[in-house]
Design an enzyme around this catalytic site. Structure first.
Site, PDB file in Angstrom:
ATOM      1  N   SER A  38      36.003  38.169  43.682  1.00 55.16           N
ATOM      2  CA  SER A  38      34.728  37.613  42.929  1.00 55.16           C
ATOM      3  C   SER A  38      35.352  37.244  41.470  1.00 55.16           C
ATOM      4  O   SER A  38      36.657  37.169  41.158  1.00 55.16           O
ATOM      5  CB  SER A  38      33.950  38.791  42.629  1.00 55.16           C
ATOM      6  OG  SER A  38      34.628  39.937  42.312  1.00 55.16           O
ATOM      7  N   ALA A  94      41.142  38.443  38.127  1.00 54.58           N
ATOM      8  CA  ALA A  94      41.477  39.570  37.572  1.00 54.58           C
ATOM      9  C   ALA A  94      40.918  39.491  36.219  1.00 54.58           C
ATOM     10  O   ALA A  94      40.796  38.410  35.459  1.00 54.58           O
ATOM     11  CB  ALA A  94      42.883  39.759  37.492  1.00 54.58           C
ATOM     12  N   ASP A  95      40.850  40.672  35.539  1.00 52.23           N
ATOM     13  CA  ASP A  95      40.338  40.958  34.042  1.00 52.23           C
ATOM     14  C   ASP A  95      41.446  40.904  33.120  1.00 52.23           C
ATOM     15  O   ASP A  95      41.609  40.445  32.042  1.00 52.23           O
ATOM     16  CB  ASP A  95      39.568  42.308  34.016  1.00 52.23           C
ATOM     17  CG  ASP A  95      38.197  42.242  34.953  1.00 52.23           C
ATOM     18  OD1 ASP A  95      37.394  41.267  34.854  1.00 52.23           O
ATOM     19  OD2 ASP A  95      37.905  43.049  35.413  1.00 52.23           O
ATOM     20  N   LYS A 105      40.874  45.344  37.373  1.00 52.77           N
ATOM     21  CA  LYS A 105      39.824  44.395  37.968  1.00 52.77           C
ATOM     22  C   LYS A 105      38.466  45.321  38.070  1.00 52.77           C
ATOM     23  O   LYS A 105      38.638  46.489  37.942  1.00 52.77           O
ATOM     24  CB  LYS A 105      40.147  44.270  39.426  1.00 52.77           C
ATOM     25  CG  LYS A 105      41.069  42.950  39.485  1.00 52.77           C
ATOM     26  CD  LYS A 105      41.675  42.865  40.872  1.00 52.77           C
ATOM     27  CE  LYS A 105      40.466  42.388  41.927  1.00 52.77           C
ATOM     28  NZ  LYS A 105      39.731  41.393  41.355  1.00 52.77           N
ATOM     29  N   GLU A 114      36.808  44.994  46.429  1.00 49.22           N
ATOM     30  CA  GLU A 114      37.918  44.055  46.111  1.00 49.22           C
ATOM     31  C   GLU A 114      39.193  44.846  46.694  1.00 49.22           C
ATOM     32  O   GLU A 114      40.171  44.078  47.176  1.00 49.22           O
ATOM     33  CB  GLU A 114      37.980  43.684  44.680  1.00 49.22           C
ATOM     34  CG  GLU A 114      36.781  42.903  44.212  1.00 49.22           C
ATOM     35  CD  GLU A 114      36.933  42.570  42.533  1.00 49.22           C
ATOM     36  OE1 GLU A 114      36.071  41.750  42.123  1.00 49.22           O
ATOM     37  OE2 GLU A 114      37.264  43.559  41.969  1.00 49.22           O
TER      38      GLU A 114
END
Length: 242
Positions: A38, A94-95, A105, A114
């Site tokens: 996502s 990824a954040d 994440k 995920e």
């Protein structure tokens, strides 16, 4: 009357470049089961796969509602982990990414699904723009580590996370929803800020959080990715490997 093209957003362009490069470099002829994660960069992963002439040969396993819709919109065959427990390759965003390719994440609250897809994959590839590539977790991502917990355990977990040195808070659903965010699995998300986390300490912190009874999963992805494709604002793509 002359018309001019709409300006290209450099961030979006960088996302597209790294996503296409990741798919083209790593999707091999024998790969059939593909995990689709996502996030805004994965939109272009699905777009790239959807343009392939042999896309009918693929089965794509989503990590949540958004990625399921991406698979459907790009007219790729949809599958699930139940019937595809082994995934050939997965692509996800990824954040934040550190120097060891550990990731935070879960900003979109899909961390459990995920991680299930990533753990089931023979190859796990991260795609992100260069804002996410800070080298140290917690340096750029200030919202904390997402932690999925069962609802009746949240106060207990908040107490234990505070004792561990974190600053936890239950993620609110506002303004769209009164009360906490509810995950696809019916759980709460606690975001816990531990400040900057050196790469050498990520695995230990992850283990301590996961050992808390009531924690379902963390948004720390430790040693899972083999490569990360970073889209830079100048139009180049940086490939990171472990």
């Amino acid at each position: 009357m002359s018309t001019s093209a709409a300006p290209v957003d450099p961030v979006e362009q960088s996302k597209k470049l790294c996503a296409y490069a990741a798919v083209q470099d790593n999707l091999k002829p024998h790969h059939r089961i593909i995990g689709i994660g996502s996030g805004s960069t994965v939109v272009y992963v699905a777009e790239c796969i959807g343009k392939m002439p042999n896309k009918a040969e693929f089965v794509c396993v989503p990590t949540g509602f958004q990625s399921k819709q991406l698979i459907i919109d790009n007219k790729i065959q949809l599958g699930g982990l139940e019937e595809n427990p082994t995934i050939d390759i997965a692509f996800d965003g990824a954040d934040e990414i550190d120097s060891g390719l550990n990731c935070i994440k879960g900003g979109g609250a899909c961390l459990l699904q995920e991680k299930l897809v990533a753990d089931s994959s023979e190859n796990f590839i991260i795609v992100a723009d260069d804002r996410k590539n800070t080298g140290v977790l917690g340096k750029g991502w200030k919202k904390g580590i997402p932690i999925e917990v069962i609802p009746n355990a949240y106060n207990k977990i908040i107490k234990e996370l505070t004792a561990l040195g974190g600053a936890p808070k239950v993620r609110p659903g506002a303004p769209a929803k009164a009360g906490p965010v509810i995950t696809d699995n019916g759980n709460f998300i606690i975001d816990c800020d531990f400040g900057e986390i050196p790469a050498a300490k990520v695995a230990d912190l992850n283990s301590k959080i996961k050992a808390m009874v009531g924690v379902v999963e963390t948004g720390l992805f430790v040693g899972m990715a083999q490569k990360a494709y970073i889209g830079n604002a100048d139009g180049t793509v940086t490939t990171l490997t472990v």
